[in-house]
Design an enzyme around this catalytic site. Structure first.
Site, PDB file in Angstrom:
ATOM      1  N   MET A   3      -1.820  -7.335   8.235  1.00  0.00           N
ATOM      2  CA  MET A   3      -1.050  -6.094   8.389  1.00  0.00           C
ATOM      3  C   MET A   3      -1.386  -5.097   7.284  1.00  0.00           C
ATOM      4  SD  MET A   3       0.495  -6.506  11.168  1.00  0.00           S
ATOM      5  CE  MET A   3       1.536  -5.054  11.210  1.00  0.00           C
ATOM      6  N   ASP A  49      -3.517  -7.216  -3.753  1.00  0.00           N
ATOM      7  CA  ASP A  49      -3.322  -8.615  -3.364  1.00  0.00           C
ATOM      8  C   ASP A  49      -3.372  -9.474  -4.620  1.00  0.00           C
ATOM      9  OD1 ASP A  49      -3.430 -11.202  -1.886  1.00  0.00           O
ATOM     10  OD2 ASP A  49      -3.678  -9.871  -0.170  1.00  0.00           O
ATOM     11  N   VAL A  56       3.528  -8.550   2.209  1.00  0.00           N
ATOM     12  CA  VAL A  56       3.145  -9.882   1.738  1.00  0.00           C
ATOM     13  C   VAL A  56       3.703 -10.918   2.712  1.00  0.00           C
ATOM     14  CG1 VAL A  56       3.051  -9.100  -0.664  1.00  0.00           C
ATOM     15  CG2 VAL A  56       5.168 -10.130   0.202  1.00  0.00           C
ATOM     16  N   GLU A 116       5.835 -13.587   4.790  1.00  0.00           N
ATOM     17  CA  GLU A 116       7.232 -13.463   5.231  1.00  0.00           C
ATOM     18  C   GLU A 116       8.093 -14.463   4.452  1.00  0.00           C
ATOM     19  OE1 GLU A 116       8.206 -11.077   6.891  1.00  0.00           O
ATOM     20  OE2 GLU A 116       9.654 -11.527   8.453  1.00  0.00           O
ATOM     21  N   LYS A 142       9.071 -11.614  -1.476  1.00  0.00           N
ATOM     22  CA  LYS A 142       9.307 -10.188  -1.223  1.00  0.00           C
ATOM     23  C   LYS A 142      10.194  -9.593  -2.326  1.00  0.00           C
ATOM     24  CE  LYS A 142       8.517 -10.157   3.832  1.00  0.00           C
ATOM     25  NZ  LYS A 142       7.272  -9.422   3.953  1.00  0.00           N
ATOM     26  N   SER A 180       8.888  -8.598   9.660  1.00  0.00           N
ATOM     27  CA  SER A 180       9.154  -8.578  11.097  1.00  0.00           C
ATOM     28  C   SER A 180      10.462  -9.280  11.441  1.00  0.00           C
ATOM     29  CB  SER A 180       7.989  -9.180  11.883  1.00  0.00           C
ATOM     30  OG  SER A 180       7.488 -10.309  11.255  1.00  0.00           O
ATOM     31  N   HIS A 203       8.338  -1.095  10.239  1.00  0.00           N
ATOM     32  CA  HIS A 203       7.736  -2.225  10.931  1.00  0.00           C
ATOM     33  C   HIS A 203       6.572  -1.734  11.780  1.00  0.00           C
ATOM     34  CE1 HIS A 203       8.371  -5.509  14.238  1.00  0.00           C
ATOM     35  NE2 HIS A 203       7.434  -5.865  13.407  1.00  0.00           N
TER      36      HIS A 203
END
Ligand code: NAI
Length: 722
Positions: free
Chosen positions: A326, A345, A402, A404, A409, A431, A452
């Site tokens: 994503m 990253d 990053v 889920e 997060k 999501s 999203h």
């Protein structure tokens, strides 16, 4: 003439420049259609030897009809005298164009930029078409449930033959000038800026002012009695049906225009087309598609739900946390929009890999001719791949993408917030995790919001913006400005389990699983799914999404909301499949088995787990199953409205069509309820609830609306008799 300016040169050539006042793009408004009569009158003047039709705007020739009026009167279901009266109005443009075609002097269209729909039909009524190499032409009417009603179906068939004409009109996709020339729809392609001069040269060179079909002995190329035409005429209806299961009356009527019009003189052929155009415009599908696929979508793209009073927010620099699937896509669309992008990253290698994704997209674009090496280099230069959070400093917006994972997060939120200003927006691309909860980790929860994106980010038009409990209106407005810069269509939803799109989409798959538990043959389930107009059946779709992912989401739902049971019902189907290592397409084994170079086969172990008791489909069964699949989603969408998760039918409908391909013919789940009629929908779903359980119980909102005789959208206006 309000919408055209014209000059007559020393050779007597009148050049008309199409320029609708106060609009950035030309469309055929009612007043522009009225001007066509005045154009004919000028061409008839003695001093005029011929005419050039061109644009006075630099963004193209014309985008098509003005859809406001057509949308309001669509689907009114007129019959008898009212229908006859409406026909006069709806065929006005067609007859005005025919008058240009038969004016007796050479008329040329000079196309720069786009000429779509009614704009292209205008050009087709000229005797010759010159286009710049950058021009694009097409007849996209079908995408809003209509057909080209101003001669487009007849002239394309006569110029390009029935096969090419049907392809153009049934796909609705625009084509470039070179392709249009190869098909015979454009006569000459010239350098950008040279179209008008080339058009004039054609006239002074003795251009012919009579259309080929108005000459004696004219034969349409590829007619039904020719070797190339016969198979087209014989198979077109079947092909259309096989692709769209009869869901789109416009497609069928386009084919009818071609069959019924081909052998007729042009005037009679135009009458056939006019009749079928109006019949098509009167269908509920046209009404629903004009509204959702055009009017609502455009309104949302322009930020219809943006809080007023917040100054426009320009995102010059933005950071993306996480350069995975994503994050890489988000970085690409940001850089494409001219935004300086920091892509972060945990390893330099990971960040570089995310940037390499953009290089790949650009390479494909260069190969296809949609971008250039210079533009690609400039785009890549805007992406700074790094592991250093300090590089975020000065960013106007941060998107977190990053893994889920709540704790992760929370950590990256704190790290990024420490680098950015107190006005900057922090957005999460989660999501499934509730936005209000993630905002708990933020220093400035008012600046925290969900954005999203959908995968693949560069191709999916929709974004779902999620407003958390503490998100401020300023933050929402800023997020919407950012989405607009990325050329995305945002819907705004309030925080809830699965937000809007995932929550409703999930019901399509689970209803398919319910059918499996009911003993219905899997082939029937997936066939019926496609027949509803969804891109795939529910089981195939589960394989595409990945069954372990669906199982994990279901597990999280049980933990967070106490909904579902791993030992029974549809959750157990997911548990069973994961237990059997059937994870879906990604490991080649799901409800189907996938082997390279072979068509997918249904997994033969499936029947042992879920014995089939219904193997034969009947029309009644098909109808019931179709309704179960569509109504289940529609009820969930209505629940989302009832709970205030989505606040406007527009967001629910556009979000469904763009988000998960909800049957476009219906205009979306809320439009579907309106087409059935709220009271009738409530009656049908109550009966389903009695047979299949509470999941079909209509929400209180629908009960109230049914009792009051309300609908979500205003009823169609009966067309004013012209
Ligand atoms: P992914 O696994 O492809 O990428 C996640 C990336 O985050 C990895 O490259 C990982 O190295 C990186 N990362 C981990 N810790 C980090 C840190 N501390 N700082 C910076 N980067 C870090 O995952 P994907 O599919 O891109 O998903 C990312 C997020 O987007 C998830 O929240 C997911 O739920 C959401 N999402 C996913 C969609 C999908 O279709 N895959 C659709 C919409 C949202």
């Amino acid at each position: 003439m309000q919408n055209f300016t014209y000059t007559v040169d020393k050779d007597g050539i009148a050049t008309f420049l199409f320029d609708v006042p106060g609009r950035t793009m030309n469309t055929f408004t009612e007043s522009a259609v009225a001007d066509l009569d005045a154009i004919v009158a000028v061409i008839r003047e003695d001093r005029v030897t011929g005419a050039v039709l061109a644009s006075g705007k630099d963004n193209g020739f014309c985008a098509g009809a003005d859809l406001g009026e057509l949308g309001e009167t669509a689907g009114a279901g007129l019959t008898g005298d009212a229908l006859a009266a409406a026909l006069k109005g709806s065929s006005r443009m067609s007859w005005a164009l025919r008058a240009i075609e038969t004016v007796g002097k050479p008329v040329v269209a000079a196309l720069e930029g786009i000429a779509l729909g009614g704009g292209f039909e205008f050009a087709l009524a000229a005797h010759h078409r010159v286009a710049s190499s950058r021009a694009k032409v097409g007849l996209p009417e079908v995408t809003i449930g209509l057909l080209p009603g101003a001669g487009g179906t007849q002239r394309t068939t006569r110029l390009a033959g029935p096969r090419a004409a049907l392809d153009l009109m049934i796909s609705g996709a625009p084509i470039d000038a070179a392709k249009a020339q190869a098909l015979g729809l454009i006569d000459a392609v010239v350098e950008p800026g040279a179209a008008i001069a080339a058009a004039k040269a054609w006239i002074t060179g003795g251009g012919d002012g009579v259309a080929p079909w108005d000459r004696k002995g004219y034969q349409m190329p590829g007619g039904p009695y020719t070797a190339e035409g016969a198979p087209v005429f014989m198979t077109a209806a079947a092909q259309i049906h096989a692709k769209s299961y009869g869901n789109y009356p416009a497609q069928k009527n386009i084919a009818r225009c071609v069959y019924e019009g081909f052998g007729l003189p042009m005037d009679a052929a135009l009458r056939v087309e006019a009749r079928l155009f109006l019949a098509t415009q009167q269908t509920p599908q046209a009404r629903a598609m004009i509204r959702s696929n055009f009017i609502s979508k455009q309104a949302l793209a322009k930020g219809a739900a943006r809080p007023a009073g917040v100054p426009a927010y320009t995102v010059g620099k933005a950071a993306v946390l996480g350069a995975g699937m994503m994050g890489a896509g988000i970085a690409y669309v940001q850089a494409r929009a001219g935004i300086e992008t920091v892509l972060i990253d945990t390893s330099q290698e990971g960040a570089d890999k995310g940037k390499a994704y953009s290089a790949g997209v650009i390479e494909k674009g260069i190969a296809r001719g949609t971008t250039t090496a210079e533009a690609g280099d400039a785009l890549l230069a805007r992406i700074h791949a790094t592991t250093d959070y300090a590089a975020i400093a000065g960013a106007d917006l941060v998107v977190e993408a990053v893994f889920e994972d709540r704790a992760l997060k929370a950590e990256v939120t704190r790290r990024a917030e420490a680098q950015i200003g107190t006005d900057a927006v922090f957005a999460s691309n989660t999501s499934t995790l509730p936005i209000s909860e993630l905002a708990g980790a933020a220093e400035r929860p008012a600046n925290f919001i969900g954005i999203h994106f959908f995968s693949p980010v560069d191709r999916m038009e929709l974004v779902e913006i999620i407003v958390g409990k503490e998100t401020s209106p300023e933050t929402l407005a800023k997020a919407m400005d950012y989405c607009r810069a990325l050329k995305k269509v945002p819907i705004v939803v309030n925080d809830s389990r699965g937000f809007y799109t995932s929550r409703v989409f999930e019901t399509y798959i689970t209803e398919g699983l319910e059918m499996l538990l009911d003993g219905i043959a899997p082939a029937i389930i997936d066939n019926v799914g496609r027949m509803t107009g969804m891109p795939r059946g529910p089981l195939e779709l589960a394989d595409d999404v990945a069954i372990d992912l669906l199982d994990r989401i279901a597990g999280q739902r049980r933990v967070d909301f106490g909904l579902g049971d791993p030992n029974g019902g549809t959750d157990k189907v997911l548990v069973d499949l994961v237990g059997a290592e059937r994870l879906g397409r990604k490991n080649g084994k799901g409800f189907y088995t996938y082997a390279k170079g072979e068509p997918k086969r249904l997994w033969d172990g499936l029947a042992d787990l879920y014995p089939v008791t219904v193997e034969r489909s009947t029309p009644e069964l098909v109808e019931t199953l179709k309704r179960r699949l569509l109504y289940r989603q529609a009820i969930e969408a209505a629940r989302c409205m009832d709970e205030g998760v989505v606040t406007a039918p527009r967001d629910a409908d556009v979000g469904a069509i763009l988000g998960w391909g909800f049957a476009p013919w219906s205009g979306g789940p809320i439009s579907l309820i309106d087409s059935v009629g709220v009271a009738e929908f409530v009656a049908r779903t109550r009966a389903f609830a009695a047979d299949h359980g509470d999941r079909f119980t209509p929400p209180a909102l629908l009960e109230r609306m049914a009792a009051a005789g309300d609908s979500f959208y205003p009823a169609p206006k009966a067309a004013a008799a012209a």
